[in-house]
Design an enzyme around this catalytic site. Structure first.
Site, PDB file in Angstrom:
ATOM      1  NE  ARG A   4      -2.829  -0.174   3.285  1.00  0.00           N
ATOM      2  CZ  ARG A   4      -4.030  -0.735   3.219  1.00  0.00           C
ATOM      3  NH1 ARG A   4      -5.027  -0.079   2.712  1.00  0.00           N
ATOM      4  NH2 ARG A   4      -4.236  -1.946   3.698  1.00  0.00           N
ATOM      5  NE  ARG A  30      -8.501  -0.818   1.248  1.00  0.00           N
ATOM      6  CZ  ARG A  30      -8.517   0.096   2.187  1.00  0.00           C
ATOM      7  NH1 ARG A  30      -8.996   1.296   1.933  1.00  0.00           N
ATOM      8  NH2 ARG A  30      -8.049  -0.167   3.383  1.00  0.00           N
ATOM      9  CB  CYS A  46     -28.693  -4.266  -7.415  1.00  0.00           C
ATOM     10  SG  CYS A  46     -29.464  -3.603  -8.856  1.00  0.00           S
ATOM     11  CD  GLU A  47     -24.699  -5.755  -2.022  1.00  0.00           C
ATOM     12  OE1 GLU A  47     -25.134  -6.438  -2.960  1.00  0.00           O
ATOM     13  OE2 GLU A  47     -24.293  -6.250  -0.981  1.00  0.00           O
TER      14      GLU A  47
HETATM   15  N1  LLP Z   1       3.421  -9.001   3.195  1.00  0.00           N
HETATM   16  C1  LLP Z   1       2.470  -9.909   3.450  1.00  0.00           C
HETATM   17  C2  LLP Z   1       2.850 -11.263   3.810  1.00  0.00           C
HETATM   18  C3  LLP Z   1       1.110  -9.540   3.357  1.00  0.00           C
HETATM   19  O1  LLP Z   1       0.183 -10.443   3.617  1.00  0.00           O
HETATM   20  C4  LLP Z   1       0.777  -8.223   3.001  1.00  0.00           C
HETATM   21  C5  LLP Z   1      -0.627  -7.816   2.892  1.00  0.00           C
HETATM   22  C6  LLP Z   1       1.802  -7.307   2.726  1.00  0.00           C
HETATM   23  C7  LLP Z   1       3.124  -7.739   2.847  1.00  0.00           C
HETATM   24  C8  LLP Z   1       1.555  -5.891   2.302  1.00  0.00           C
HETATM   25  O2  LLP Z   1       0.773  -5.169   3.169  1.00  0.00           O
HETATM   26  P1  LLP Z   1       0.617  -3.594   2.937  1.00  0.00           P
HETATM   27  O3  LLP Z   1       1.992  -2.996   3.035  1.00  0.00           O
HETATM   28  O4  LLP Z   1       0.055  -3.391   1.567  1.00  0.00           O
HETATM   29  O5  LLP Z   1      -0.304  -3.157   3.996  1.00  0.00           O
HETATM   30  N2  LLP Z   1      -7.127  -5.780   1.166  1.00  0.00           N
HETATM   31  C9  LLP Z   1      -6.693  -5.089   2.369  1.00  0.00           C
HETATM   32  C10 LLP Z   1      -5.230  -5.308   2.645  1.00  0.00           C
HETATM   33  C11 LLP Z   1      -4.854  -6.765   2.783  1.00  0.00           C
HETATM   34  C12 LLP Z   1      -3.378  -6.947   2.921  1.00  0.00           C
HETATM   35  C13 LLP Z   1      -2.998  -8.371   2.898  1.00  0.00           C
HETATM   36  N3  LLP Z   1      -1.620  -8.616   3.054  1.00  0.00           N
HETATM   37  C14 LLP Z   1      -7.033  -3.615   2.249  1.00  0.00           C
HETATM   38  O6  LLP Z   1      -7.561  -3.209   1.220  1.00  0.00           O
HETATM   39  O7  LLP Z   1      -6.800  -2.851   3.183  1.00  0.00           O
END
Ligand code: LLP
Length: 429
Positions: free
Chosen positions: A285, A322, A353-354
């Site tokens: 992110r 999200r 539709c939600e």
């Molecule tokens: N490393 C591992 C092993 C992970 O599982 C993840 C994220 C990351 C790195 C990277 O995380 P970040 O730096 O992007 O926070 N869909 C959710 C986020 C799920 C993240 C899953 N794993 C959202 O939209 O907030």
């Protein structure tokens, strides 16, 4: 309307982008992505010889992005055969790939071994034997890390917390389990145990949880050195760095996280007379989130007297799940009225539709009408990568901005794409 009243992103007039490429549209800035990589390089990699940074591709992945990440000298975290396939097709160097997943299939493990990925991260006890068998069959040596559960809880949405004891990810710290798994790994002739991994969760803003997690790993390391004589060479401290979604949100540099991690690693290694491991980080992110926006066109505007005004746009939960999934808060800028007074408070609704398909509650805007363009900032992470075809909405295109240039990186889906799987099935009869 003069151009000055238009919202610009990375130097581009967003109304012009919407007119050229249509809406809904994801817009990503290559320059901003590279800038984030540069900040990590200067603030972390250059300061700590042996350290690595992997981009967590689940945040946003395309072959074009793989090429940028490769050029920046980063590694790539993948979590499925599909992500690995994308990296392969992009020609991403496989030795720089880290393969994660709490339930990698046998096919996925075979694919990772065949292509010689740099690290496979063991996520559960049984995976050691599974991978050893696959590696032996392929007559390959495989470098692994073991994901442990550090048992720390970050303050974030419960759906994206992963460091706590009760989680589907990683090998529990219970001595009976983790010691056995490490021993088994060390005894597996085709596996080379490089070290441990933890990932605490996502969109985190606290430093102390990273320190606590490092403490857990170092304590484990000490115990294992004493009992098995094993000293890990690597520590992968995961990602999870939070970003700014709305004006006024706090912004943290990557060094806010990496410095406390490195300090703890150095101090504890010294204190426990352990060899200092090379540290890898895995932000997703933080690298792409703020480098992306989504553009929508306004359609129906409906005021319920005394209640609220719903402004519906041509996308919604299929292109950004999200808000519905995590109650995530975004803001919208009216791209074609960027300098006009915000005299209204409206709710930005998607077109599904939600009832839950609301992108933003209570957004201040100038008066809105059909055809206005809305820009939602900070949608570069986990928007396209989590997009669906709910209600058979074709997924948006992705435009990549590089300097003054804007080019289509990923095409918009069309209605034929929606029928592709069914047609292929019919052809198989
Ligand atoms: N490393 C591992 C092993 C992970 O599982 C993840 C994220 C990351 C790195 C990277 O995380 P970040 O730096 O992007 O926070 N869909 C959710 C986020 C799920 C993240 C899953 N794993 C959202 O939209 O907030």
């Amino acid at each position: 309307m003069t151009k000055e009243t238009h919202y610009t992103f990375a130097g581009h007039d967003t109304v012009a982008l919407a007119n050229t490429f249509g809406t809904p549209l994801y817009v990503m800035s290559e320059d901003m992505i590279r800038q984030r990589c540069r900040l990590i390089r200067e603030g972390f990699l250059d300061k700590h010889p042996g350290s690595r940074a992997a981009y967590a591709s689940k945040a946003f992945l395309s072959m074009g992005l793989c090429r940028i990440i490769e050029e920046e000298g980063f590694c790539l975290d993948v979590v499925s055969g599909g992500e690995l396939f994308t990296a392969l097709q992009a020609g991403f160097p496989m030795e720089r790939v880290i393969f994660h997943g709490n339930n990698k299939s046998i096919e996925e493990l075979k694919m990772a071994v065949k292509h010689n990925v740099g690290r496979i991260v063991i996520d559960h006890p049984e995976e050691i034997a599974l991978l050893e068998t696959i590696a032996a069959e392929a007559e390959q040596q495989v470098k692994i890390q073991i994901r442990i559960v550090p048992e720390v809880e970050g303050k974030t949405h419960k759906h994206i917390m992963t460091g706590q004891k009760d989680t589907k990810f990683g090998v529990p710290l219970a001595p009976s389990l983790i010691h056995g798994v490490v021993k088994e790994a060390l005894e597996s002739p085709h596996l080379e145990l490089m070290g441990f991994h933890f990932h605490l969760g996502s969109n985190l803003f606290e430093q102390d949880i990273y320190v606590k997690a490092v403490e857990r790993v170092m304590k484990l390391t000490k115990e294992l050195k004493d009992s098995l004589g094993f000293v890990p060479k690597e520590l992968n401290a995961g990602g999870g760095y939070g970003i700014r979604y709305r004006e006024g949100d706090q912004v943290y540099p990557a060094t806010y996280y990496t410095e406390v991690i490195m300090e703890a690693v150095k101090e504890l290694s010294h204190e426990m007379s352990l060899q200092e491991p090379d540290v890898t980080i895995e932000p997703g992110r933080w690298i792409v989130g703020e480098a992306g926006i989504t553009l929508y066109s306004v359609g129906a505007v409906k005021t319920i007297p005394g209640v609220r005004t719903y402004v519906s746009v041509d996308g919604g939960m299929p292109d950004n799940i999200r808000p519905a999934l995590y109650g995530a808060n975004y803001e919208a800028i009216v791209a074609n009225k960027a300098n006009e007074l915000k005299t209204e408070v409206v709710t930005i609704a998607g077109k599904c539709c939600e009832t839950g398909d609301i992108l933003i509650w209570d957004q201040e805007t100038p008066p809105l009408e059909r055809g206005d363009i809305l820009a939602v900032p900070s949608t570069g992470a986990y928007s396209d990568s989590m997009a669906s075809n709910y209600n058979r909405l074709p997924r948006p295109a992705v435009v990549l901005l590089t300097g003054d240039e804007a080019r289509l990186m990923v095409d918009r889906e069309n209605y034929d794409d929606l029928l592709m799987r069914e047609r292929r099935a019919a052809n198989k009869k």
